[in-house]
Design an enzyme around this catalytic site. Structure first.
Site, PDB file in Angstrom:
ATOM      1  N   LYS A  78     -15.492 -42.952 -52.609  1.00 50.14           N
ATOM      2  CA  LYS A  78     -14.410 -42.696 -51.472  1.00 50.14           C
ATOM      3  C   LYS A  78     -12.633 -42.758 -51.782  1.00 50.14           C
ATOM      4  O   LYS A  78     -12.858 -44.546 -51.978  1.00 50.14           O
ATOM      5  CB  LYS A  78     -15.330 -43.433 -49.689  1.00 50.14           C
ATOM      6  CG  LYS A  78     -14.386 -43.091 -49.074  1.00 50.14           C
ATOM      7  CD  LYS A  78     -15.441 -43.432 -48.022  1.00 50.14           C
ATOM      8  CE  LYS A  78     -15.079 -43.114 -46.388  1.00 50.14           C
ATOM      9  NZ  LYS A  78     -15.160 -43.712 -45.506  1.00 50.14           N
ATOM     10  N   SER A 153     -17.377 -40.101 -42.005  1.00 48.47           N
ATOM     11  CA  SER A 153     -16.193 -39.522 -42.519  1.00 48.47           C
ATOM     12  C   SER A 153     -15.944 -39.504 -44.483  1.00 48.47           C
ATOM     13  O   SER A 153     -15.226 -38.517 -44.732  1.00 48.47           O
ATOM     14  CB  SER A 153     -14.895 -40.767 -42.452  1.00 48.47           C
ATOM     15  OG  SER A 153     -15.434 -41.444 -42.981  1.00 48.47           O
ATOM     16  N   SER A 177     -20.143 -43.294 -41.161  1.00 48.15           N
ATOM     17  CA  SER A 177     -19.657 -42.175 -41.887  1.00 48.15           C
ATOM     18  C   SER A 177     -20.661 -42.685 -43.392  1.00 48.15           C
ATOM     19  O   SER A 177     -20.358 -41.795 -44.170  1.00 48.15           O
ATOM     20  CB  SER A 177     -17.827 -43.385 -42.632  1.00 48.15           C
ATOM     21  OG  SER A 177     -16.959 -42.914 -41.271  1.00 48.15           O
TER      22      SER A 177
HETATM   23  N1  GLN Z   1     -16.973 -41.486 -36.626  1.00 44.98           N
HETATM   24  C1  GLN Z   1     -16.711 -42.967 -36.703  1.00 44.98           C
HETATM   25  C2  GLN Z   1     -15.404 -43.320 -36.638  1.00 44.98           C
HETATM   26  O1  GLN Z   1     -14.676 -41.622 -36.357  1.00 44.98           O
HETATM   27  C3  GLN Z   1     -17.058 -43.351 -38.289  1.00 44.98           C
HETATM   28  C4  GLN Z   1     -16.155 -44.076 -38.527  1.00 44.98           C
HETATM   29  C5  GLN Z   1     -16.494 -44.812 -40.268  1.00 44.98           C
HETATM   30  O2  GLN Z   1     -17.584 -44.973 -40.467  1.00 44.98           O
HETATM   31  N2  GLN Z   1     -15.724 -44.985 -41.049  1.00 44.98           N
HETATM   32  O3  GLN Z   1     -14.080 -44.376 -36.051  1.00 44.98           O
END
Ligand code: GLN
Length: 479
Positions: A78, A153, A177
């Site tokens: 990532k 994400s 995410s």
């Molecule tokens: N949907 C979550 C957010 O936008 C996921 C974030 C994550 O796990 N990096 O905060």
């Protein structure tokens, strides 16, 4: 089967038995990236030259008998995780030119084994999102249906694994995410317990929630990666020093006798959410039935504070975000905008370098932390967090693991929720609570909808119970 379609277990065996080389395996992945990335957009940076060099070195290691579990196996990372001398943008223009001088600890451990880094995966900028539409490098498309989102994400990582562009990926989960895109793309994703893996070198989002974990094709592969990356790191004071179980052996020990002793909790609140899709419900219920037919004890349980998890999460995360992101100012880090005064350098660099969602979080977080509001928002959210954690502690006195869908619905359409931040936040409803409580949670593919879209089931367990959570997930994947 093409080489790029192999799992870690299969690839490692093939390399060991000299059926193929790491150079051949790496070429197969790079060819797949070359063919598919223009449609899926799973990679921001492809490190083809350095990957080929690393593959050659890995082949030499194997020839000398120095091969280890991940030697010569091509993986992707990532883009919010630092990789030495490979551009790491976090999907933000403000870091468009950032070449980290060091590897994140988890990456260092894999590279020390001779892992081959293929490149950096697209994601929602700094992890802010659930659909991968908040990337400044364009959205990621779902390999199962290009009109659908890949989830976020870590959408690029999940899509790359699902589409066989890499053998596995390393991603980050603050509030879903890893699990959410894994479920949308039909692959396995583990959010480890808070403190299990080092976050050193991971671009921080919300420091009290951030975790790093693998996205793989099978649970057995997740176990193999965890064995390599888990453990104490003196550079991350939140890491714990408990011994690392031999996960790959542990997950094979859950035989019929043990399943009969297993108490599986079905949290009522996780099925009672707005917009719960009937096919997702049916596929999850089917998974629960399988354990029942093997003799597992299924028990309905309640986690009454679940309904407050998203509200608490979206105060805690922006608050910590607003502080963490302050370092990206065009001076200490980042692309610098030309301006007459220091203030304007900060303002213009940040206005240009962050997408709308990141700005929204900085504004909300700064507000929630400011004098007079801190008690009403941040402190209250922190108290709610304790209640959520206590719900889990109490439930884990009665059952060993919990099972639920990972997402209330299958992958949604590109653009469907992108203009509505609140609708996007609410998609985290089933993945947020485990994150807030700091417990491990695994998403495993459990079936497909009639339209052929993947559905993931989530297994949650007490803190540091990764071995158990993966064992249960491993059983599920036999069907
Ligand atoms: N949907 C979550 C957010 O936008 C996921 C974030 C994550 O796990 N990096 O905060």
């Amino acid at each position: 089967m093409e080489l790029n379609e192999l799992t870690i277990t299969q690839a490692a065996e093939g390399l060991r038995k000299k059926k193929f080389s790491s150079v051949e395996l790496t070429k197969a992945c790079l060819a797949r990236i070359n063919e598919r990335n223009k449609d899926i957009n799973a990679f921001i940076t492809v490190a083809d030259e350095s990957a080929m060099e690393e593959a050659k070195k890995a082949d030499e290691m194997i020839a000398k008998g120095e091969g280890r579990m991940l030697t010569g196996i091509p993986f992707a990372v990532k883009d919010a995780i630092c990789t030495a001398d490979v551009r790491s943008t976090g999907a933000a223009k403000i870091l468009d030119n950032y070449l980290p001088p060091y590897d994140a600890t988890v990456i260092k451990k894999i590279r020390e084994q001779g892992g081959v880094l293929l490149g950096k995966n697209n994601c929602d900028t700094f992890g802010h999102g659930a659909s991968n539409e908040n990337s400044m490098y364009g959205p990621v498309k779902n390999p199962h249906d290009l009109t659908k989102v890949a989830g976020g994400s870590s959408g690029g990582s999940a899509a790359a694994v699902a589409d066989n562009m890499c053998i596995y990926a390393i991603a980050e989960d603050t509030g879903g995410s890893i699990r959410y895109p894994a479920s949308f793309c039909g692959v396995v994703g583990l959010r480890p317990s808070y403190g299990r893996n080092s976050r050193y070198g991971v671009m921080p989002m919300a420091s009290s929630l951030d975790t790093v974990g693998p996205i793989t094709k099978t649970v057995a592969d997740t176990a193999l990666v965890m064995e390599v990356v888990a453990g104490r790191d003196e550079r991350d004071a939140t890491t714990v020093s408990d011994n690392i179980p031999k996960y790959s052996e542990e997950i094979t020990k859950l035989g019929n006798k043990e399943i009969q002793k297993l108490r599986i909790g079905v949290p009522r609140e996780y099925f009672d959410v707005a917009g719960m899709n009937s096919e997702v419900r049916a596929i999850t219920e089917e998974a629960i039935k399988r354990f029942k037919s093997l003799g597992g004890k299924i028990e309905e349980v309640s986690l009454p504070h679940t309904k407050y998890a998203i509200a608490a999460y979206y105060i805690i995360v922006p608050s910590e975000d607003s502080s963490n992101l302050a370092r990206l100012d065009g001076i200490r880090y980042g692309v610098r905008a030309e301006a007459g005064s220091l203030y304007d350098v900060y303002a213009r660099s940040r206005a240009w370098g962050f997408p709308e969602e990141v700005k929204r979080r900085i504004l909300i977080g700064t507000y929630a932390l400011s004098a007079g509001y801190y008690d009403a928002y941040y402190k209250k959210a922190a108290r709610v967090r304790t209640l959520i954690k206590q719900d889990f502690d109490q439930v884990f006195d009665k059952v060993d693991v919990l099972i639920s869908p990972t997402s209330p619905f299958p992958p949604f359409g590109m653009g469907e929720k992108a203009a509505d931040p609140l609708a996007m936040y609410l998609t985290d409803v089933l993945v947020g609570p485990a994150a807030v409580a700091g417990i491990p949670a695994l998403s495993v593919p459990a079936g497909k909808t009639a339209a052929g879209l993947p559905v993931g089931v989530q297994i949650m367990g007490p803190r540091l119970s990764e071995a158990l959570v993966m064992s249960v997930g491993h059983q599920l994947s036999f069907y």
